[in-house]
Scaffold this motif. Sequence first.
Motif, short mmCIF file in Angstrom:
data_model
loop_
_atom_site.label_atom_id
_atom_site.label_comp_id
_atom_site.label_asym_id
_atom_site.label_seq_id
_atom_site.Cartn_x
_atom_site.Cartn_y
_atom_site.Cartn_z
N TYR A 96 0.83 -1.19 0.00
CA TYR A 96 0.00 0.00 0.00
C TYR A 96 0.87 1.25 0.00
O TYR A 96 0.68 2.18 -0.80
CB TYR A 96 -0.92 -0.02 1.23
N GLY A 97 1.87 1.25 0.89
CA GLY A 97 2.74 2.41 0.98
C GLY A 97 3.48 2.69 -0.32
O GLY A 97 3.68 3.84 -0.70
N LEU A 98 3.86 1.63 -1.01
CA LEU A 98 4.58 1.81 -2.27
C LEU A 98 3.65 2.31 -3.37
O LEU A 98 4.05 3.06 -4.24
CB LEU A 98 5.23 0.49 -2.72
N ARG A 105 -10.75 7.92 3.33
CA ARG A 105 -11.83 6.94 3.34
C ARG A 105 -11.29 5.54 3.71
O ARG A 105 -11.88 4.83 4.51
CB ARG A 105 -12.46 6.90 1.97
N ASP A 106 -10.14 5.18 3.12
CA ASP A 106 -9.54 3.89 3.44
C ASP A 106 -9.20 3.80 4.93
O ASP A 106 -9.42 2.79 5.58
CB ASP A 106 -8.26 3.67 2.63
N LEU A 107 -8.65 4.91 5.46
CA LEU A 107 -8.25 4.92 6.87
C LEU A 107 -9.45 4.73 7.77
O LEU A 107 -9.40 3.99 8.75
CB LEU A 107 -7.53 6.23 7.21
N VAL A 112 -12.43 1.32 11.45
CA VAL A 112 -13.68 0.68 11.89
C VAL A 112 -13.46 -0.83 12.04
O VAL A 112 -13.83 -1.43 13.06
CB VAL A 112 -14.81 0.97 10.87
N ILE A 113 -12.82 -1.43 11.02
CA ILE A 113 -12.63 -2.88 11.05
C ILE A 113 -11.73 -3.29 12.23
O ILE A 113 -12.03 -4.23 12.98
CB ILE A 113 -12.03 -3.38 9.71
N LEU A 114 -10.65 -2.50 12.42
CA LEU A 114 -9.73 -2.79 13.52
C LEU A 114 -10.42 -2.67 14.87
O LEU A 114 -10.29 -3.54 15.74
CB LEU A 114 -8.55 -1.82 13.48
N ALA A 115 -11.17 -1.56 15.04
CA ALA A 115 -11.86 -1.33 16.31
C ALA A 115 -12.81 -2.49 16.59
O ALA A 115 -12.92 -2.99 17.72
CB ALA A 115 -12.61 0.00 16.26
N PHE A 116 -13.48 -2.93 15.52
CA PHE A 116 -14.42 -4.03 15.66
C PHE A 116 -13.70 -5.30 16.10
O PHE A 116 -14.11 -5.98 17.05
CB PHE A 116 -15.13 -4.25 14.31
N ILE A 117 -12.59 -5.60 15.44
CA ILE A 117 -11.87 -6.84 15.76
C ILE A 117 -11.32 -6.78 17.18
O ILE A 117 -11.51 -7.71 17.98
CB ILE A 117 -10.74 -7.08 14.74
N LEU A 118 -10.65 -5.65 17.50
CA LEU A 118 -10.02 -5.56 18.81
C LEU A 118 -11.05 -5.44 19.93
O LEU A 118 -10.86 -5.95 21.03
CB LEU A 118 -9.04 -4.38 18.85
N LEU A 378 -15.21 -6.04 0.31
CA LEU A 378 -15.03 -4.59 0.26
C LEU A 378 -13.55 -4.24 0.15
O LEU A 378 -13.17 -3.39 -0.64
CB LEU A 378 -15.61 -3.95 1.53
N GLY A 379 -12.73 -4.95 0.95
CA GLY A 379 -11.29 -4.69 0.89
C GLY A 379 -10.75 -4.91 -0.51
O GLY A 379 -10.02 -4.08 -1.05
#
Lengths: 396, 252
Positions: A96-98, A105-107, A112-118, A378-379
């Motif tokens: 992604y960085g490259l 929007r991606d962030l 959201v996905i991270l917060a959900f998982i954690l 979605l990803g």
Amino acid sequence: MTLADTKRHSSDTGAARGWLSKNLFSSPSNSVLTVVVGSFLFFVLYAAVKFIFFDADWTIISVNKRLIFLGRYPQGEEWRVWPPLWLVFGLGGLSYGLLARASRRDLVWLGVILAFILGFLAHGGVGLLFGGATLFAIAAYRVGRMAEDRPRLRSRLRRAVIVGWLVLIPFTVVMIAAFGGVRPALWGGLLLNVLLAIVGIGVGLPLGILLALARASSLPVLKAVSTAIIEVTRGGPLVAWLFISRFVLPAFLPDWLQVDPIISAMFIVSLFTGAYVAEIVRGGLQSVDPGQSEAAHALGLNTFNVTLFIVLPQAIRAVIPALISQMIALWKDTTLFTILGFTDALGGAEAAFSQTEFIGRQKEALLFIALLFWSGSLGMSRLSQRFEKVLGIGER
Amino acid sequence: MTDNDSIDARVPIIICEDVTVSFGDFQALKGISARVYEQEVVVIFGPSGSGKSTFIRTINRLEEHDGGRIVVDGIELNDDVGNLEQIRSEIGMVFQQFNLFPHLSVMRNITLAPQKVRGVPKQEAEEQAMELLERVGIPEQAQKFPTQLSGGQQQRVAIARALAMKPKIMLFDEPTSALDPEMIKEVLDVMGELAHSGMTMMIVTHEMGFAREVADRFLFFDEGLVVEEGTPEQIFTNPKEDRTKLFLSQIL
């Protein structure tokens, strides 16, 4: 005061009313449509929100996390999953960085996905490992961004990323199965879906490209063989092929060719994906102007180099949306493997709501599985849009 | 430039004998015999459909001839792929539609073939590409992509790309026909400079003013045959054939 100011001051409700009458109530029939569809949406959404936040009992998920994510994967062997996962996170961040700067929007979506998982799924040690993997991905992303103005570092990292993605499949298989590891029959849960999808993409994509090139070639034998493989494979539904791989093929194969059902299933997804990818890529090959290969041949490049450097890159660029769409289809098709008795994520969920204490909790389990597959799709779809932008499709 | 007295003493670098090409039932070339000598500039003109593009494309086997012989620089064109690649790397070709590679930068368009065919190291190939871009007048465009350039600039990159292989012969297939009028001159200037530098060239073009200036010899094509051949002087002031006269009167 200008006219515009007067209008703005006259009230925002005026503007809102204007928008409504223009877009939703422009004619009597449109008004009827708006009311009917609007009330339908309202009731469905109301019921859904009410269920998700108030009526649902999500303990079925928290109790059966392991079943959904790992299936019948044995206790105590989970550590084998983490190194490949960290590799995926690192490679993902670096790629992604490259490629590009992360859009807001991606962030937001990632957050959201991270917060959900954690918050909901990963606690304790798993949470730490997962959080670590996330930090690792962010660090890799930063490194990728840093290379933007340094061409040498950039080309070196780019090579590392390509090698990384190439070794991912063998590395994962070795980590999980080798050295007294877990035999394929016990792979399960979402892990199995991910593995099937990765193998399907990782083997099916190059296979499809080769089949497409063979079908487009002027050598009659190659062309006939490739056409036969593609048409026979596409001629049957995936489910039928799975049954054949499980129950028919073993009867015809010699003993030394008998493999684990999961391995033959992986073979089937790869072949199946390859056949569809081949036809997509063939369309791309046809879209490349013949002047391109003429010009390349006129420079003295041989057919192999003309294909590799001139025709194929342009052909694939032209069909990235269709390819990603095929990948998304494959990702969801991995749930079909439950019919062979594998406990994938969907199978795990079914097992969960068959437990006596969770009878009647199908809704929660199935909604959660839907969420898992939806976020994967979605990803991939977002990744496709990124790719298209970076490669400048539509700007040709 | 040429000196007519010595022309026969020089070596023919392209020899065509009774070359025929057919597309299905249609015979596009009906028996072309022609020689091109080293450092010569030959202009091919004639009405559309007369076979002039087909002929020039036959020289590096983008079209296959089905009769006669073609010998380029001592190598006969046939089904031998090794021969073919060697001949192609010694013939540069410039197309009407430029045919630059849209997915590669200008620099990469030029360096790809020297690196892959000749094995030139990357850095050397890039230095050489910059020299060529300076020669065609657009060194500042090296890192851009073809679609970001004007038609005239794209065609000049295409010329630089062909020159990067250090060809002995350059073929131009209507190089200015797809260009806006104001861009034609910049491409012709580059071609004129190339002609003066002693490059052997075959040019299919309708730009008769330019052709008259640079050409040593004209071939007039009609219906798949060479109808008339001569120096600019002969063709413009004293054409022998009626068809040549008629065509020239229509385009001049």
